[in-house]
Design an enzyme around this catalytic site. Structure first.
Site, PDB file in Angstrom:
ATOM      1  N   ILE A 134       0.935  -1.171  -0.058  1.00 42.27           N
ATOM      2  CA  ILE A 134       0.046   0.022  -0.045  1.00 42.27           C
ATOM      3  C   ILE A 134       0.754   1.262   0.081  1.00 42.27           C
ATOM      4  CG2 ILE A 134      -1.871  -1.074   1.246  1.00 42.27           C
ATOM      5  CD1 ILE A 134      -1.011   0.193   3.849  1.00 42.27           C
ATOM      6  N   ASP A 135       0.447   2.494  -0.604  1.00 38.86           N
ATOM      7  CA  ASP A 135       1.159   3.356  -0.673  1.00 38.86           C
ATOM      8  C   ASP A 135       1.681   3.997   0.765  1.00 38.86           C
ATOM      9  OD1 ASP A 135       0.249   3.613  -3.277  1.00 38.86           O
ATOM     10  OD2 ASP A 135      -1.073   4.974  -2.934  1.00 38.86           O
ATOM     11  N   LYS A 136       2.972   4.411   0.452  1.00 34.07           N
ATOM     12  CA  LYS A 136       3.701   5.142   1.603  1.00 34.07           C
ATOM     13  C   LYS A 136       2.711   5.801   2.554  1.00 34.07           C
ATOM     14  CE  LYS A 136       7.838   7.612   3.105  1.00 34.07           C
ATOM     15  NZ  LYS A 136       9.065   8.682   2.637  1.00 34.07           N
ATOM     16  N   THR A 138      -0.651   5.954   2.760  1.00 34.58           N
ATOM     17  CA  THR A 138      -1.721   5.302   3.021  1.00 34.58           C
ATOM     18  C   THR A 138      -1.602   4.445   4.423  1.00 34.58           C
ATOM     19  OG1 THR A 138      -2.584   5.375   0.674  1.00 34.58           O
ATOM     20  CG2 THR A 138      -3.553   3.672   2.261  1.00 34.58           C
ATOM     21  N   ARG A 240      -7.120   5.800  -5.688  1.00 27.96           N
ATOM     22  CA  ARG A 240      -6.706   7.373  -5.659  1.00 27.96           C
ATOM     23  C   ARG A 240      -7.135   7.778  -7.183  1.00 27.96           C
ATOM     24  NH1 ARG A 240      -0.782   7.673  -3.745  1.00 27.96           N
ATOM     25  NH2 ARG A 240      -1.301   9.979  -3.948  1.00 27.96           N
TER      26      ARG A 240
END
Length: 315
Positions: A134-136, A138, A240
């Site tokens: 998962i994104d940094k 998030t 997103r």
């Protein structure tokens, strides 16, 4: 080999070459030039700002050096752990694995310290145990493998989309209709390779099921909303991009949040201290790849999102 025709000459060398090799950023081209790895007709090119001339450009790309992440004593919020896998609530701001700009302080560094030698090596030298990302910026629930058998089993579940994954997003405005399915193809943006975009052709299938849980502000024209998103696929930046495609980007999103939210929402963001996209992986459910047990984990949004939602509730 890149051939620059006379009609394409005249621009900066770094920009000209980066536009023809979309897998390389201008920064990467500049670094390769500094290393003497870019030449035109056999003559090294060291000035990235120089005008590109017609000719044959050769770029030598050295093989990547495998990173050897080191164990770091970083606190983890462990939701579940057994001999095969570990489930954690990743904080916002922590990258999943080492990468340029995030060589330390990552989830992998923390897992190496916490799990020691038991961490699965299938993910590679730089990504031991990593099954998904998962994104940094998030936050939320993630699973990592501690054994190769668990790694292979979890990877199969993700490949088959045979998991339950729900994210909570706080968005600008409110999606219309209030619930539905967004189904597109996602791939690298042709305008900015660091961004993902909805594509008419190419890319990969991406499916997000969304539901508006509550709205904030005037009922007839909401200023913001809380939206739950259930992933059917798991592409890079999928939620997103999909929410932005509906005109309702995640609040605080620095990449896809085009257009400023209403003044009361901007004030709420400032008061809450939110400094990232308001997106949280709230639920992860799957069948244990080794024991066959059905597992489901939930984590509430962290303080920045919870505080923002509380303030928005007063609009």
């Amino acid at each position: 080999m890149i051939v620059v025709a006379p009609e394409d000459a005249g621009g900066r060398i770094d920009k000209t070459l980066a536009e023809r090799l979309r897998e390389l950023s201008r920064g990467r081209v500049q670094a390769l030039m500094a290393q003497g790895l870019v030449s035109r007709d056999g003559v090294p090119q060291s000035d990235p700002s120089a005008k590109a001339k017609a000719g044959d450009y050769r770029i030598l790309i050295p093989p990547p050096e495998p990173a050897e992440p080191q164990p770091e004593n970083i606190p983890l919020t462990v939701l579940y752990e057994d001999p095969h896998l570990i489930v954690v609530d990743k904080p916002a701001g922590m990258a999943v694995h080492p990468a340029p700009g995030s060589e330390s302080g990552t989830l992998v560094n923390a897992l190496l310290h916490h799990c020691g030698a038991s961490l699965s090596g299938v993910g590679g030298v730089a990504r031991p145990g990593v099954v998904h990302r998962i994104d940094k910026e998030t936050s939320g629930v993630m699973v990592a493998a501690k054994t190769d058998a668990a790694h292979q089993g979890l990877s199969a579940l993700f490949a088959a989309h045979d998991l339950d994954r729900v994210y909570i997003a706080l968005v600008r405005g409110a999606p219309h209709p209030a619930r539905g399915t967004i189904e597109t193809r996602l791939g690298r943006s042709t305008h900015d390779r660091k961004k993902m975009a909805v594509l008419k052709t190419g890319g990969r299938e991406a499916i997000t099921h969304y539901r508006t849980e509550r709205t904030f502000g005037p009922q007839e024209r909401p200023l913001a909303a809380r939206v739950s998103c259930r992933l059917e696929t798991g592409r890079t930046h999928q939620i997103r991009v999909h929410l932005a495609s509906k005109g309702t980007p995640c609040l605080g999103d620095p990449i896809y949040g085009s257009g400023a939210p209403a003044a009361p929402v901007r004030e709420a963001i400032a008061r809450s201290g939110l400094a990232r996209q308001a997106l949280h992986a709230a639920v992860l459910g799957f069948v244990h790849p080794v024991t066959g047990e059905a597992l489901r984990f939930e984590a509430p949004p962290p303080p920045d999102m919870a505080q923002l939602e509380a303030i928005l509730s007063g609009l």
